[in-house]
Motif scaffolding. Structure first.
Motif, PDB file in Angstrom:
ATOM      1  N   LYS A   1      11.416  13.832  19.426  1.00 52.07           N
ATOM      2  CA  LYS A   1      10.618  15.048  19.630  1.00 52.07           C
ATOM      3  C   LYS A   1      11.088  16.166  18.699  1.00 52.07           C
ATOM      4  N   ASN A   2      12.388  16.393  18.629  1.00 53.42           N
ATOM      5  CA  ASN A   2      12.897  17.467  17.776  1.00 53.42           C
ATOM      6  C   ASN A   2      12.763  17.133  16.289  1.00 53.42           C
ATOM      7  N   ALA A   3      12.784  15.855  15.953  1.00 51.43           N
ATOM      8  CA  ALA A   3      12.576  15.466  14.550  1.00 51.43           C
ATOM      9  C   ALA A   3      11.165  15.841  14.115  1.00 51.43           C
ATOM     10  N   PHE A   4      10.176  15.554  14.960  1.00 55.04           N
ATOM     11  CA  PHE A   4       8.795  15.948  14.663  1.00 55.04           C
ATOM     12  C   PHE A   4       8.700  17.464  14.495  1.00 55.04           C
ATOM     13  N   HIS A   5       9.229  18.195  15.467  1.00 61.15           N
ATOM     14  CA  HIS A   5       9.121  19.657  15.440  1.00 61.15           C
ATOM     15  C   HIS A   5       9.896  20.260  14.275  1.00 61.15           C
ATOM     16  N   HIS A   6      11.069  19.719  13.972  1.00 59.84           N
ATOM     17  CA  HIS A   6      11.872  20.233  12.855  1.00 59.84           C
ATOM     18  C   HIS A   6      11.111  20.062  11.535  1.00 59.84           C
ATOM     19  N   GLN A   7      10.505  18.888  11.350  1.00 57.69           N
ATOM     20  CA  GLN A   7       9.773  18.625  10.111  1.00 57.69           C
ATOM     21  C   GLN A   7       8.554  19.528   9.978  1.00 57.69           C
ATOM     22  N   CYS A   8       7.720  19.550  10.987  1.00 59.36           N
ATOM     23  CA  CYS A   8       6.433  20.251  10.890  1.00 59.36           C
ATOM     24  C   CYS A   8       6.573  21.756  11.124  1.00 59.36           C
ATOM     25  N   LYS A   9       6.934  22.100  12.336  1.00 57.85           N
ATOM     26  CA  LYS A   9       7.031  23.517  12.691  1.00 57.85           C
ATOM     27  C   LYS A   9       8.095  24.222  11.851  1.00 57.85           C
ATOM     28  N   GLY A  10       9.202  23.536  11.599  1.00 52.94           N
ATOM     29  CA  GLY A  10      10.272  24.129  10.797  1.00 52.94           C
ATOM     30  C   GLY A  10       9.801  24.490   9.400  1.00 52.94           C
ATOM     31  N   CYS A  11       9.032  23.617   8.791  1.00 52.73           N
ATOM     32  CA  CYS A  11       8.499  23.875   7.449  1.00 52.73           C
ATOM     33  C   CYS A  11       7.509  25.033   7.487  1.00 52.73           C
ATOM     34  N   HIS A  12       6.623  25.040   8.475  1.00 49.29           N
ATOM     35  CA  HIS A  12       5.635  26.113   8.592  1.00 49.29           C
ATOM     36  C   HIS A  12       6.323  27.467   8.790  1.00 49.29           C
ATOM     37  N   LEU A  13       7.353  27.515   9.640  1.00 50.07           N
ATOM     38  CA  LEU A  13       8.080  28.768   9.875  1.00 50.07           C
ATOM     39  C   LEU A  13       8.777  29.252   8.597  1.00 50.07           C
TER      40      LEU A  13
ATOM     41  N   ARG B   1       0.840  -1.194   0.000  1.00 47.47           N
ATOM     42  CA  ARG B   1       0.000   0.000   0.000  1.00 47.47           C
ATOM     43  C   ARG B   1       0.874   1.243   0.000  1.00 47.47           C
ATOM     44  N   THR B   2       0.651   2.110  -0.960  1.00 50.74           N
ATOM     45  CA  THR B   2       1.448   3.331  -1.033  1.00 50.74           C
ATOM     46  C   THR B   2       0.614   4.583  -0.820  1.00 50.74           C
ATOM     47  N   GLU B   3      -0.696   4.463  -0.820  1.00 50.13           N
ATOM     48  CA  GLU B   3      -1.546   5.622  -0.585  1.00 50.13           C
ATOM     49  C   GLU B   3      -1.656   5.857   0.919  1.00 50.13           C
ATOM     50  N   PRO B   4      -1.399   7.079   1.370  1.00 45.38           N
ATOM     51  CA  PRO B   4      -1.473   7.347   2.811  1.00 45.38           C
ATOM     52  C   PRO B   4      -2.908   7.464   3.295  1.00 45.38           C
ATOM     53  N   ASN B   5      -3.092   7.272   4.581  1.00 44.12           N
ATOM     54  CA  ASN B   5      -4.384   7.556   5.183  1.00 44.12           C
ATOM     55  C   ASN B   5      -4.605   9.058   5.087  1.00 44.12           C
ATOM     56  N   PRO B   6      -5.825   9.511   4.804  1.00 47.08           N
ATOM     57  CA  PRO B   6      -6.060  10.961   4.710  1.00 47.08           C
ATOM     58  C   PRO B   6      -5.694  11.691   6.011  1.00 47.08           C
ATOM     59  N   GLU B   7      -5.978  11.070   7.147  1.00 43.60           N
ATOM     60  CA  GLU B   7      -5.648  11.654   8.458  1.00 43.60           C
ATOM     61  C   GLU B   7      -4.806  10.658   9.243  1.00 43.60           C
ATOM     62  N   THR B   8      -3.724  11.141   9.823  1.00 39.88           N
ATOM     63  CA  THR B   8      -2.830  10.293  10.601  1.00 39.88           C
ATOM     64  C   THR B   8      -2.624  10.931  11.965  1.00 39.88           C
ATOM     65  N   LEU B   9      -2.623  10.128  13.010  1.00 42.64           N
ATOM     66  CA  LEU B   9      -2.365  10.622  14.351  1.00 42.64           C
ATOM     67  C   LEU B   9      -0.883  10.411  14.648  1.00 42.64           C
ATOM     68  N   LEU B  10      -0.156  11.519  14.800  1.00 45.92           N
ATOM     69  CA  LEU B  10       1.274  11.436  15.101  1.00 45.92           C
ATOM     70  C   LEU B  10       1.445  11.318  16.606  1.00 45.92           C
ATOM     71  N   GLN B  11       1.894  10.146  17.018  1.00 46.37           N
ATOM     72  CA  GLN B  11       2.126   9.901  18.432  1.00 46.37           C
ATOM     73  C   GLN B  11       3.183   8.817  18.562  1.00 46.37           C
ATOM     74  N   SER B  12       3.768   8.718  19.718  1.00 46.75           N
ATOM     75  CA  SER B  12       4.804   7.718  19.933  1.00 46.75           C
ATOM     76  C   SER B  12       4.658   7.094  21.309  1.00 46.75           C
ATOM     77  N   ARG B  13       4.827   5.794  21.343  1.00 44.98           N
ATOM     78  CA  ARG B  13       4.819   5.101  22.627  1.00 44.98           C
ATOM     79  C   ARG B  13       6.079   5.436  23.421  1.00 44.98           C
ATOM     80  N   LYS B  14       7.133   5.856  22.709  1.00 46.40           N
ATOM     81  CA  LYS B  14       8.397   6.165  23.385  1.00 46.40           C
ATOM     82  C   LYS B  14       8.328   7.443  24.201  1.00 46.40           C
TER      83      LYS B  14
END
Length: 136
Positions: free
Chosen positions: A103-115, A28-41
């Motif tokens: 944590k910083n990988a998530f923020h760098h990808q998302c917030k960094g792109c938005h900024l 499967r290569t099509e992503p889910n339209p909505e994804t919940l970003l969370q980590s058990r770690k």
């Protein structure tokens, strides 16, 4: 056609059908339209998980390669259609060399792109904690 050739042809057809079925089930290569970003770690959770909309980003023209990556020799080798690993498959709770902690990988990808988009006076997603980390 010789009987032996017909057997080879049926074998080839069976093999092609088997490959096509495997791609449908496992590839499967099509992503889910909505994804919940969370980590058990990242426990205990101090903020709510983030709801990520693939469809919103796709509609805005964001390429998959902006987020999905698999670096080899400093270059992103990931291409659409390749398997997608979870972020925590590579990013741990600690920074290792040039690899950011989870944590910083998530923020760098998302917030960094938005900024970056905002710096270029373009429409961008949220940058405040509470705008992403909302209780569902």
């Amino acid at each position: 056609m010789k009987p032996q050739s017909a057997g080879c042809m049926y074998g080839l057809v069976f093999f092609v059908i088997l490959i096509l079925l495997a791609v449908q089930v496992f590839g499967r290569t099509e992503p889910n339209p909505e994804t919940l970003l969370q980590s058990r770690k990242l426990k205990p959770l101090t903020k709510a998980p983030v709801s990520f909309s693939h469809s919103t980003h796709e509609a805005a023209g964001v390429e998959c390669l902006k987020c999905h990556h698999e670096y080899t020799g400093g270059r992103n080798q990931w291409r659409p259609g390749m398997p997608v690993q979870s972020c925590e498959a590579c990013h741990t709770l600690e920074t290792v060399g040039r690899r950011l902690d989870l944590k910083n990988a998530f923020h760098h990808q998302c917030k960094g792109c938005h900024l970056k988009l905002r710096q270029h006076s373009r429409a961008a997603g949220p940058i405040r904690c509470q705008d992403c980390h909302r209780v569902p």
